[in-house]
Design an enzyme around this catalytic site. Structure first.
Site, PDB file in Angstrom:
ATOM      1  N   CYS A  26       0.941  -1.194  -0.101  1.00 26.00           N
ATOM      2  CA  CYS A  26       0.040  -0.101  -0.028  1.00 26.00           C
ATOM      3  C   CYS A  26       0.923   1.267  -0.021  1.00 26.00           C
ATOM      4  CB  CYS A  26      -0.931  -0.094   1.224  1.00 26.00           C
ATOM      5  SG  CYS A  26      -0.053   0.018   2.809  1.00 26.00           S
ATOM      6  N   HIS A 558       8.555 -23.322  33.971  1.00 26.52           N
ATOM      7  CA  HIS A 558       8.184 -24.070  32.859  1.00 26.52           C
ATOM      8  C   HIS A 558       6.830 -23.621  32.387  1.00 26.52           C
ATOM      9  CE1 HIS A 558       6.913 -27.171  29.954  1.00 26.52           C
ATOM     10  NE2 HIS A 558       8.108 -27.773  30.011  1.00 26.52           N
TER      11      HIS A 558
END
Length: 631
Positions: A26, A558
């Site tokens: 664009c 974790h």
């Protein structure tokens, strides 16, 4: 700048030629669709020379390069990937996409279509709009009730010529749209332009003079008697909807004729029948209906703005920047063009005025960051993108800085709302299109300049002040908490339980050690250091971080269950191995929504890997950085 080198670096960053499905551009951005988005290396692309920012929207990876630069990089990129990739997505994939489309997909497709039609003709419309602005300056009372032309008669012919130059793009707007839209819909763009010329032919009554009193006489169009119907011979100057619909009809008709006409006759009869049939359909059916629809949309929007005043303008200003993110602002071009083309009825465009407020607000927010950040790279980006936004080009500021930091974007939204509300209260409407921002003065009536200037100042000041306030709050939230070396804090907001409550048997059985499991809240989860210490390891897949406290406690954080298979995609790690950290310092950000989408649990495990025990009392709802255990 080496545009070829930039294109090559971008291609490497998005996963190579084989990963390119479609590429387009664009005014400021290179838009790439990839087969596999996990191969995109955003950090690598961000560091490429000329790249002002990146973001992902509507299955397009968009790279902000700036006006002018994007065209040159695109040309080099197309040479590398080939014309087929630059033209369109493979038909098979398009069919697969259509099967999966939701309602919003169709909305987005409509917006994209309008964008593809209007973006190529924006330069012509903006040129005409700016010329209108110059003519407004020449023809508006400025000096003691006199116009510049009246004060300096020698300027009269210049003003007359500039007025003609400025009207051309709007008078012949159907020609521009016909060319662009027919090309977009798959037809011959020159046939589209020819249809547009028919719709504004001099033999027709000019649409601007339709039912208008001239020299005391109401204008009446010629009446055509065709197929038993009476058709008014009126032009479509300055209209949008009639030619948009007719371009689609023309393109489909042409495609049908090409398919069903013998090749030896095709070149002769297809253009003839396409124009002949489309012309009759336009003047007999589509044109009159779409003219009424277009007038209705324009009248409705104008009524809504006039009725809601400052409140409506402020709300529109608040939402304008989020609308820009979606790309839906491109659909405003059609409405805005109609508003400007019919000034006598509408008074002007509030959309352009609002866009100006939003643009300067984005620029002011970036400049506020510029004067407070210590990050040299961020300072460099802010200095260029901030000034650019004030002058009307916001993508580098919005996507390169404000959205990444978030708080400047919120500040800019509030600033835009404040400035737009002021404009709504005093009915400040643009008389022409142009660069939305500080240069927007030229698009306003000279009599509105003072109030427009005040609105710009309000927008910038409110944006900057809010940005600074939000920045202090964000910095306070990110600041490590002051605790001693024997204190453990919660790593995130959520529900904290003993690790035995984990849904993963490998962790709940405490085979790796005792600890906690935290079920986080929110889609974007900020994960903070639980104690003062050092980062001992960061897994390559970013889903786990090892820490050692200053007193020798070891913890493995974790993030999620089975997220190792996601190869780091939902995680953004903010620290590195061997880095010293303080309790409450940001370690990582987890995209919980992406983790869920991959059918993985979002629970976060905090495991004492050196034999330490978790506190039985540290359970329940917790806030990040809240003390949960003392050793």
């Amino acid at each position: 700048m080496d545009y070829k080198a930039t294109a090559e670096a971008i291609l490497e960053g998005v996963g190579g030629k084989e990963n390119i499905r479609n590429v387009m551009h664009c005014a400021t951005r290179l838009r790439i669709q990839c087969h596999d988005e996990s191969k995109i290396d955003e950090d690598k692309i961000t560091d490429i020379e000329g790249v002002k920012g990146v973001f992902n929207a509507k299955e397009q990876f968009q790279i902000i390069l700036g006006s002018g630069t994007v065209n040159l990089v695109y040309d080099e990129f197309v040479k590398l990937v080939g014309g087929d990739a630059a033209a369109a997505a493979p038909a098979q994939e398009e069919q697969e996409e259509k099967k999966k489309r939701s309602f919003m997909d169709y909305v987005n497709a409509g917006v994209k279509t309008l964008s593809d039609v209007f973006v190529p003709i924006i330069p012509a419309i903006v040129a005409g709009g700016l010329l209108m602005g110059i003519n407004n300056v020449l023809s508006s009372p400025i000096f003691n009730g006199m116009t510049l032309v009246e004060a300096y008669p020698a300027l009269k012919d210049y003003s007359t010529m500039i007025d003609m130059f400025s009207n051309a793009a709007f008078t012949f707007l159907p020609v521009l749209i016909g060319f662009s839209a027919t090309k977009k819909f798959g037809g011959n763009p020159f046939l589209g332009a020819a249809l547009g010329m028919i719709m504004v032919h001099p033999n027709l009554l000019n649409a601007y003079n339709y039912h208008k009193v001239i020299d005391g006489v109401m204008t009446q169009p010629e009446i055509w008697h065709v197929f038993g119907m009476q058709v008014e011979a009126v032009g479509y100057q300055g209209t949008v909807l009639p030619i948009l619909v007719m371009s689609w009809i023309l393109a489909k008709l042409e495609t049908f004729l090409h398919k069903h006409t013998p090749s030896w006759l095709d070149n002769l009869t297809t253009p003839l029948l396409s124009i002949l049939i489309s012309g009759f359909v336009c003047f007999m059916f589509v044109g009159p209906i779409m003219r009424i629809a277009g007038d209705g949309v324009t009248a409705g929007i104008t009524w809504l703005y006039n009725s809601l005043g400052a409140l409506g303008a402020g709300l529109f200003g608040l939402l304008y920047a989020p609308i820009v993110i979606t790309g839906m602002h491109h659909s405003f071009i059609a409405v805005e063009t109609q508003l400007i083309a019919d000034l006598a009825k509408t008074g002007g465009s509030f959309i352009f005025t609002t866009a100006s407020m939003s643009n300067v607000a984005q620029g002011a927010a970036v400049l506020a960051v510029l004067f407070t950040t210590q990050d040299k790279k961020l300072k460099s980006l802010c200095s260029a993108s901030g000034v650019s936004a004030l002058l009307g080009i916001t993508e580098p500021a919005m996507f390169g800085v404000n959205l990444k930091l978030k708080y400047p974007f919120y500040g800019a939204m509030i600033g835009s709302a404040a400035g737009s509300a002021w404009c709504g209260a005093f009915h400040i409407l643009a008389q022409a299109l142009g660069a939305a921002g500080i240069p927007g003065f030229i698009s306003m009536k000279p009599s509105d300049w003072p109030m427009f200037g005040v609105a710009l100042i309000i927008s910038m000041v409110v944006s900057a002040v809010c940005t600074l306030a939000f920045q202090k709050r964000a910095q306070a939230a990110a600041k490590p908490v002051e605790v001693d070396d024997n204190t453990v804090t919660a790593i995130a907001d959520g529900e904290l339980k003993n690790i035995s409550e984990s849904t993963d048997a490998g962790f709940s059985g405490k085979g790796m050690g005792d600890g906690y499991v935290l079920f986080p809240s929110g889609n974007k989860v900020n994960i903070y250091a639980p104690f003062n210490g050092k980062v001992t390891l960061v897994f390559p897949t970013k889903h786990a971080i090892g820490l050692t406290s200053n007193t020798g406690k070891e913890m493995l954080i974790h993030m999620g269950i089975d997220t190792v298979n996601l190869k780091g995609a939902p995680f953004e790690v903010k620290v590195a191995a061997d880095q010293e950290v303080k309790a409450g310092q940001l370690l990582a950000v987890m995209d919980a929504k992406a983790v869920k989408a991959a059918n993985c649990s979002t629970e976060i495990l905090c495991i004492y890997t050196a034999g330490d025990k978790a506190s039985d009392e540290a359970v329940g709802k917790v806030k990040a950085k809240q003390v949960i255990q003392k050793f």
